[in-house]
Design a protein around this motif. Sequence first.
Motif, PDB file in Angstrom:
ATOM      1  N   ALA A  52       0.804  -1.219   0.000  1.00 23.64           N
ATOM      2  CA  ALA A  52       0.000   0.000   0.000  1.00 23.64           C
ATOM      3  C   ALA A  52       0.839   1.272   0.000  1.00 23.64           C
ATOM      4  N   GLY A  53       2.124   1.166   0.368  1.00 22.61           N
ATOM      5  CA  GLY A  53       3.009   2.330   0.380  1.00 22.61           C
ATOM      6  C   GLY A  53       3.463   2.770   1.753  1.00 22.61           C
ATOM      7  N   LYS A  54       3.139   2.004   2.797  1.00 21.82           N
ATOM      8  CA  LYS A  54       3.455   2.398   4.172  1.00 21.82           C
ATOM      9  C   LYS A  54       4.967   2.496   4.410  1.00 21.82           C
ATOM     10  N   SER A  55       5.686   1.423   4.072  1.00 15.80           N
ATOM     11  CA  SER A  55       7.132   1.412   4.317  1.00 15.80           C
ATOM     12  C   SER A  55       7.857   2.415   3.427  1.00 15.80           C
ATOM     13  N   THR A  56       7.348   2.624   2.213  1.00 17.69           N
ATOM     14  CA  THR A  56       7.917   3.655   1.347  1.00 17.69           C
ATOM     15  C   THR A  56       7.749   5.020   1.981  1.00 17.69           C
ATOM     16  N   MET A  57       6.574   5.278   2.552  1.00 19.70           N
ATOM     17  CA  MET A  57       6.334   6.556   3.221  1.00 19.70           C
ATOM     18  C   MET A  57       7.281   6.716   4.399  1.00 19.70           C
ATOM     19  N   LEU A  58       7.501   5.665   5.160  1.00 18.51           N
ATOM     20  CA  LEU A  58       8.393   5.752   6.308  1.00 18.51           C
ATOM     21  C   LEU A  58       9.826   6.047   5.850  1.00 18.51           C
ATOM     22  N   ALA A  88      20.534  12.041  12.221  1.00 18.87           N
ATOM     23  CA  ALA A  88      20.476  10.937  13.179  1.00 18.87           C
ATOM     24  C   ALA A  88      20.157  11.416  14.586  1.00 18.87           C
ATOM     25  N   ARG A  89      20.435  12.686  14.862  1.00 21.81           N
ATOM     26  CA  ARG A  89      20.040  13.237  16.164  1.00 21.81           C
ATOM     27  C   ARG A  89      18.572  13.663  16.162  1.00 21.81           C
ATOM     28  N   GLN A  90      18.043  13.968  14.987  1.00 19.81           N
ATOM     29  CA  GLN A  90      16.651  14.405  14.870  1.00 19.81           C
ATOM     30  C   GLN A  90      15.672  13.239  14.899  1.00 19.81           C
ATOM     31  N   ARG A  91      16.048  12.156  14.211  1.00 23.51           N
ATOM     32  CA  ARG A  91      15.111  11.037  14.102  1.00 23.51           C
ATOM     33  C   ARG A  91      15.847   9.706  14.206  1.00 23.51           C
ATOM     34  N   SER A  92      15.187   8.743  14.823  1.00 25.80           N
ATOM     35  CA  SER A  92      15.701   7.374  14.867  1.00 25.80           C
ATOM     36  C   SER A  92      14.763   6.484  14.065  1.00 25.80           C
ATOM     37  N   VAL A  93      15.310   5.407  13.495  1.00 30.40           N
ATOM     38  CA  VAL A  93      14.542   4.548  12.596  1.00 30.40           C
ATOM     39  C   VAL A  93      14.792   3.086  12.948  1.00 30.40           C
ATOM     40  N   MET A  94      13.719   2.336  13.096  1.00 28.36           N
ATOM     41  CA  MET A  94      13.795   0.882  13.198  1.00 28.36           C
ATOM     42  C   MET A  94      13.201   0.305  11.928  1.00 28.36           C
ATOM     43  N   THR A  95      14.046  -0.281  11.080  1.00 28.32           N
ATOM     44  CA  THR A  95      13.581  -0.828   9.806  1.00 28.32           C
ATOM     45  C   THR A  95      13.080  -2.263   9.993  1.00 28.32           C
ATOM     46  N   GLY A 166      14.004  12.982  18.822  1.00 32.53           N
ATOM     47  CA  GLY A 166      12.678  13.540  19.041  1.00 32.53           C
ATOM     48  C   GLY A 166      11.617  12.934  18.151  1.00 32.53           C
ATOM     49  N   VAL A 167      12.022  12.397  16.986  1.00 35.73           N
ATOM     50  CA  VAL A 167      11.118  11.717  16.064  1.00 35.73           C
ATOM     51  C   VAL A 167      11.539  10.259  15.986  1.00 35.73           C
ATOM     52  N   VAL A 168      10.609   9.351  16.200  1.00 33.96           N
ATOM     53  CA  VAL A 168      10.897   7.914  16.207  1.00 33.96           C
ATOM     54  C   VAL A 168      10.042   7.244  15.144  1.00 33.96           C
ATOM     55  N   LEU A 169      10.698   6.540  14.217  1.00 36.32           N
ATOM     56  CA  LEU A 169      10.030   5.880  13.097  1.00 36.32           C
ATOM     57  C   LEU A 169      10.245   4.377  13.216  1.00 36.32           C
ATOM     58  N   LEU A 170       9.151   3.624  13.274  1.00 37.41           N
ATOM     59  CA  LEU A 170       9.207   2.185  13.505  1.00 37.41           C
ATOM     60  C   LEU A 170       8.475   1.466  12.376  1.00 37.41           C
ATOM     61  N   ASP A 171       9.187   0.612  11.645  1.00 37.37           N
ATOM     62  CA  ASP A 171       8.601  -0.080  10.498  1.00 37.37           C
ATOM     63  C   ASP A 171       8.313  -1.534  10.851  1.00 37.37           C
ATOM     64  N   CYS A 198       7.547  12.566  18.789  1.00 35.65           N
ATOM     65  CA  CYS A 198       6.660  12.309  17.651  1.00 35.65           C
ATOM     66  C   CYS A 198       6.975  10.904  17.148  1.00 35.65           C
ATOM     67  N   VAL A 199       6.021   9.983  17.261  1.00 29.58           N
ATOM     68  CA  VAL A 199       6.264   8.571  16.960  1.00 29.58           C
ATOM     69  C   VAL A 199       5.331   8.117  15.844  1.00 29.58           C
ATOM     70  N   LEU A 200       5.908   7.549  14.792  1.00 32.79           N
ATOM     71  CA  LEU A 200       5.127   6.954  13.702  1.00 32.79           C
ATOM     72  C   LEU A 200       5.523   5.500  13.570  1.00 32.79           C
ATOM     73  N   VAL A 201       4.518   4.628  13.456  1.00 35.50           N
ATOM     74  CA  VAL A 201       4.772   3.196  13.423  1.00 35.50           C
ATOM     75  C   VAL A 201       3.948   2.554  12.322  1.00 35.50           C
ATOM     76  N   VAL A 202       4.567   1.693  11.527  1.00 35.60           N
ATOM     77  CA  VAL A 202       3.866   0.888  10.532  1.00 35.60           C
ATOM     78  C   VAL A 202       3.413  -0.395  11.215  1.00 35.60           C
ATOM     79  N   LEU A 203       2.114  -0.676  11.142  1.00 40.81           N
ATOM     80  CA  LEU A 203       1.562  -1.865  11.785  1.00 40.81           C
ATOM     81  C   LEU A 203       0.604  -2.579  10.847  1.00 40.81           C
ATOM     82  N   HIS A 204       0.506  -3.916  11.010  1.00 37.23           N
ATOM     83  CA  HIS A 204      -0.511  -4.689  10.307  1.00 37.23           C
ATOM     84  C   HIS A 204      -1.677  -5.050  11.217  1.00 37.23           C
TER      85      HIS A 204
END
Length: 263
Positions: A52-58, A88-95, A166-171, A198-204
Motif C-alpha cells: 500500500a506504500g506504508k514502508s515507502t512513506m516511512l 540521526a540526532r533528529q530522528r531514529s529509525v527501526m527498519t 525527538g522523532v521515532v520511526l518504527l517499520d 513524535c512517533v510513527l509506526v507501521v503496523l498490520h
Amino acid sequence: MSARTAPGPRPEAPCLEVRGVGFTIGGARLLEGVSFSAAPGELVAMVGPNGAGKSTMLALLAGDLVPSEGTISLAGTAPHRWPAKALARQRSVMTQQHGQAFSFTVRELVEMGRAPHDASDRDEELIDASLVDAEIAELAHRDVTTLSGGELARAVFARTLTQDAGVVLLDEPTAPLDLRHQETLMQRARSLADEGRCVLVVLHDLSLAARFCDRLAVFSEGSLTALGPPEQVLTPERIEQVYRQRVAVLAHPVTGRPLVVPV
C-alpha cells in the motif's frame, strides 16, 4: 501497565509535515498525493495492506528516499537535506530488516545508538535503560548472530531508543515478536509519545494500532485514504474496501477501543 494513557501535549507546529508527496521508482508509482502532519506527543500508526506504500512513506520520512514530487519537512527541513549526523540526532529509525553479519555483543549493538551524539555521562544510563525497556538486559553479552529473530528485533529497538531522538520511526516493529513483547514494545512507543516525542509506526495489526495510537493513517494502493482517531477510521465498510476482507468491529472489553475481528 495501562494499555493506553492520555497523549502528551501537542504544540501548534507539527514536527513532520507531508504535502502532496508522490514517489515513483523504475516506472512503478508507489505513492501519490499524500499529505498529513504529525506532532510531538503523538503516536500515529500507518496501516494498510501489503504494497500500500506504508514502508515507502516511512523511508521518505526518514530521509532514506527522496520524493518524486511534493515536500516533506522534518523540523523545518527536508529529511534528505539534513547532514547525516544531524539527521540521526533528529530522528531514529527501526527498519524491517535486522540482519547482522558481524559478531557484536547485544550491548555493543545498542551502544551504536549513541554514535550521532557527543560522549556524555548519560550514555551508559541510556544504554542500560534501553536494554531494560526492550527486555534484553540478560542478553547484553550475547553475540548478536546467535539471537532469534524476535530477540534481535528487540535489540534493534533498544538501539533505536538509545539514539534518543525527538522523532521515532518504527517499520513493522512487532512483526517478529511474541504476544508479550508486542505489548511491551507498543507500551514503550506509547510512553515515548507521552514524553513529548513524535512517533510513527507501521503496523498490520489493526486492533493493536487502535489500542495504543492517537491516529491511524490508512494507505491503499499508494494513496492515503483515511486519517483520524481509531474510532472514526476503523469502520467495517472501510476495512472491507481497503483490505477486501469482511470484518466486525467490536469494543474491546477492557479498553473500549476498536477490536477488529475477521468475519
